[in-house]
Design an enzyme around this catalytic site. Structure first.
Site, mmCIF file in Angstrom:
data_model
loop_
_atom_site.group_PDB
_atom_site.id
_atom_site.type_symbol
_atom_site.label_atom_id
_atom_site.label_comp_id
_atom_site.label_asym_id
_atom_site.label_seq_id
_atom_site.Cartn_x
_atom_site.Cartn_y
_atom_site.Cartn_z
ATOM 1 N N GLU A 157 73.166 69.883 0.766
ATOM 2 C CA GLU A 157 72.050 70.828 0.657
ATOM 3 C C GLU A 157 72.097 71.678 -0.605
ATOM 4 O O GLU A 157 72.242 72.908 -0.543
ATOM 5 C CB GLU A 157 72.012 71.726 1.893
ATOM 6 C CG GLU A 157 71.878 70.948 3.187
ATOM 7 C CD GLU A 157 71.667 71.838 4.410
ATOM 8 O OE1 GLU A 157 71.844 73.053 4.294
ATOM 9 O OE2 GLU A 157 71.311 71.296 5.463
ATOM 10 N N GLU A 174 71.787 65.724 9.418
ATOM 11 C CA GLU A 174 72.010 66.876 10.299
ATOM 12 C C GLU A 174 70.712 67.162 11.025
ATOM 13 O O GLU A 174 69.635 67.111 10.429
ATOM 14 C CB GLU A 174 72.371 68.163 9.534
ATOM 15 C CG GLU A 174 73.807 68.310 9.117
ATOM 16 C CD GLU A 174 74.065 69.651 8.419
ATOM 17 O OE1 GLU A 174 73.447 70.672 8.804
ATOM 18 O OE2 GLU A 174 74.864 69.658 7.478
ATOM 19 N N TRP A 231 74.209 68.219 14.441
ATOM 20 C CA TRP A 231 74.925 69.438 14.071
ATOM 21 C C TRP A 231 74.943 70.343 15.283
ATOM 22 O O TRP A 231 73.889 70.802 15.673
ATOM 23 C CB TRP A 231 74.244 70.143 12.885
ATOM 24 C CG TRP A 231 75.026 71.352 12.481
ATOM 25 C CD1 TRP A 231 74.873 72.623 12.963
ATOM 26 C CD2 TRP A 231 76.125 71.392 11.559
ATOM 27 N NE1 TRP A 231 75.811 73.447 12.400
ATOM 28 C CE2 TRP A 231 76.587 72.717 11.538
ATOM 29 C CE3 TRP A 231 76.769 70.423 10.765
ATOM 30 C CZ2 TRP A 231 77.666 73.114 10.750
ATOM 31 C CZ3 TRP A 231 77.828 70.827 9.981
ATOM 32 C CH2 TRP A 231 78.266 72.161 9.976
ATOM 33 N N GLU A 249 78.416 80.254 11.780
ATOM 34 C CA GLU A 249 77.074 79.954 11.283
ATOM 35 C C GLU A 249 76.800 80.821 10.033
ATOM 36 O O GLU A 249 75.891 81.636 9.986
ATOM 37 C CB GLU A 249 76.047 80.154 12.401
ATOM 38 C CG GLU A 249 74.592 79.905 12.054
ATOM 39 C CD GLU A 249 74.260 78.569 11.380
ATOM 40 O OE1 GLU A 249 75.090 77.645 11.370
ATOM 41 O OE2 GLU A 249 73.149 78.485 10.838
#
Ligand code: GBH
Length: 593
Positions: A277, A486, A536, A543
């Site tokens: 990402e 994901e 995921w 997180e």
């Protein structure tokens, strides 16, 4: 000298940090030998009385990160068999919606759907989010250690990845637990600053040995290891040395790191991902002020410099893999939701196209189309001096064997109030340079799908759009197949539930997985070449800036005992393959010692 003065000194522009290639775990602090006199000329710096200071890795940690917590369990734990009592699936959770005016029909198998032979599916994690053991076995600090300890990213909970899920020591049991459900693939990321504590220089053999065992344990359990080289945890030293991804120097350092990993684990890994990402880690720039060495690139341009170098780094790593004879697929993981024009106006269509271009297209066009940016993005990038040379374009074009997308959700897109073209010609517009707006609320006034956790407002259960999304990817960025690398969901308010029995029944996440798997089946039946999917996450984890309370796990993690428990959604996910996969789902138990 006080610690704070040391930090100020080390961050001051006149000091540079350089790794000493001859000394394991030590850093040379060099003061510039010259300074500028009042008449503007460059002269010898009179205060350069100490030109080098050697500090070791622990001192480097102490200076930039400070005290780090450790877990009670800090040696590798041997796995124990997963009790069969834990493998009993939950009762059915929900039913098909009532067709208007009719009784609900029983849900039956759709005989025209299947996950073809060879379809790979599994669960994922990322090093900083699960490993813990922050300073163990020579790991150097990454920028995320500074974010969580110093740069007050975690305003909510002050969580860090110091201990994480303690996966660094508990991975054998974690792998045993997914194998016991028949999960055939596990996607991990490797921590760059474990392999190279300073991002470059000497290799840390202890770290290589650790990942040897993680990968070998997967194979022992019949679980394919999938590996991502970079999931955001940039070695801190490279950020301070030259600005990390803002400098082209990162390309060679990433390539050197990739080379070590490819050489070591080579053909044990069937699917490689270079970077995770880039849209997300590049938008971390500019980094919070005062914690990292200064950089001179204008703040608004920084994320685009990062992206430029990330593309070059990915492409270089791809070529290295091929030259080393790596047989597994190599790609980067892109991300972003499906983009739906809010209305059918031509302005909203333009804005939606710009949103694709400034997100997915920024990285995917160079790699999958023609080696260069999409035209809208290219106009912007050229205006700030970011252009690929002809040679770079041919180096970048075609550097992915499959298309990997982290495709969680969908949103609506619409034009700026002043219109697209007025925005594009006005750098003071807050939406410039992208010049698009987005919303999770659609034209009917309803949220696009069921809400997730309150701290992941970007995510709704919008699975109806997934088939269209997969068609779009296949048509726009042709490749050897799409892997949904994901997808997942944070059950709303999960952290408010106190009993384990309450927590592990997670109906909204379960619904998300059921609907998502059906959407992939629909896309496949319509001719989209989806070759795999990775949920995921393997278990609850850090997180990022939302801390530990926003939970994406298919397993619950008790952060006192570190015990893991399967959630109902995990069974729902596995069920999709029990019903629709041509390859059988085979739970594997490896007897413990
Ligand atoms: C993935 O990114 C990450 O790869 C993974 O590490 C993470 O744990 C997982 O998602 C779940 O979040 O707060 O409005 O600024 C998914 C894409 C992009 C989603 C950045 C959140 C921030 C939106 N992410 N986005 S906002």
């Amino acid at each position: 000298m006080k610690l704070s003065s040391w930090i100020a000194l080390l961050l001051s522009p006149s000091i540079s940090l350089a790794a000493d290639p001859n000394a394991t775990g030590s850093v040379i602090v060099q003061e510039n030998a010259t300074t500028t006199a009042s008449n503007g000329s460059s002269v010898a710096n009179p205060s350069a009385f100490a030109t080098t200071i050697s500090i070791d890795l622990k001192q480097y940690w102490d200076l930039f990160v400070g005290p780090v917590q450790t877990a009670t369990i800090n040696t590798t734990v041997e796995p124990t068999p997963v009790p069969t009592s834990e493998l009993i699936p939950p009762p059915p959770l929900y039913y098909a919606p009532f067709p208007t005016g009719h009784q609900s029909a029983l849900v039956t198998k759709n005989e025209s759907w299947k996950f073809p032979h060879g379809f790979y599916w599994g669960v994922a994690s990322a090093a900083y989010q699960v490993e813990g053991a922050a300073q163990a076995e020579g790991r150097g600090p990454s920028i995320w250690d500074v974010f969580t300890h110093r740069a007050t990213y975690l305003t909510l909970t002050n969580d860090t990845g110091d201990v994480g899920d303690n996966h660094y020591y508990l991975y054998k049991q974690d792998i045993a637990r997914i194998a016991a459900l028949g999960v055939p693939a596990y996607s991990i990321s490797i921590s760059w600053s474990r392999i190279f504590p300073y991002g470059r220089g000497q290799v840390n053999e202890l770290a290589l040995a650790h990942y040897d065992d993680v990968i070998n344990t997967c194979i022992q359990y019949g679980v394919k290891p999938l590996v991502t080289l970079y999931h955001w945890d940039l070695p801190l030293y490279l950020q301070n040395l030259y600005g990390g991804w803002l400098s082209e120097e990162i390309v060679d350092d990433f390539a050197a790191y990739a080379t070590v990993i490819f050489q070591r684990y080579g053909n044990k890994v069937s699917h490689w991902f270079t970077i995770n990402e880039p849209i997300v880690f590049c938008s971390e720039y500019p980094l919070p002020e005062g914690y990292f060495a200064d950089v001179t690139i204008p703040q608004k341009h920084q994320q685009y410099y990062c992206g430029h170098h990330a593309i070059l780094a990915h492409a270089k790593a791809y070529h290295i893999a091929k030259s080393l004879g790596i047989k597994g697929t190599v790609a980067f993981k892109n991300n972003g939701g499906y983009k739906i024009p809010l209305t059918n106006s031509s302005e909203d269509a333009l804005a939606t196209q710009r949103a694709w271009d400034f997100n997915e297209g920024w990285f995917s066009n160079p790699v999958y189309v023609d080696g260069d940016y999409p035209s809208t993005f290219k106009t912007w990038a050229s205006s700030i001096g970011l252009e690929f040379t002809q040679q770079e374009k041919s180096m970048i074009n075609g550097t992915a064997d499959i298309y990997a997308h982290d495709a969680y959700t969908s949103s609506f897109y619409y034009a700026p109030e002043v219109g697209v073209s007025a925005c594009v010609s006005d750098p003071t517009n807050t939406l410039y340079p992208g010049c698009f707006n987005s919303s999770n609320i659609g034209p009917t006034g309803w949220l696009i799908g069921a809400a997730s956790d309150q701290y992941s407002t970007w995510l709704q259960s919008a699975t109806d759009w997934v088939p269209a999304f997969l068609h779009y990817i296949q048509e726009t960025w042709p490749s050897g197949g799409i892997v949904v690398s994901e997808f997942g969901f944070s059950e709303p308010y999960e952290e408010l539930r106190t009993s384990l029995a309450d927590i592990v029944i997670d109906p909204i996440r379960s619904m998300y997985y059921r609907d998502y798997m059906q959407a992939i089946l629909i896309a496949i039946s319509e001719g989209v070449n989806v070759v795999g999917c990775i949920a995921w996450a393997i278990m609850d984890n850090l997180e990022w800036s939302s801390g530990y309370n926003t939970r994406f796990g298919l397993q619950y993690v008790n952060y006192t005992s570190f015990e893991r428990s399967y959630k109902a959604s995990f069974f729902e996910y596995v069920n999709a393959f029990k019903v629709y996969a041509e390859d059988p789902v085979v739970p594997i138990f490896v007897p413990g010692k």
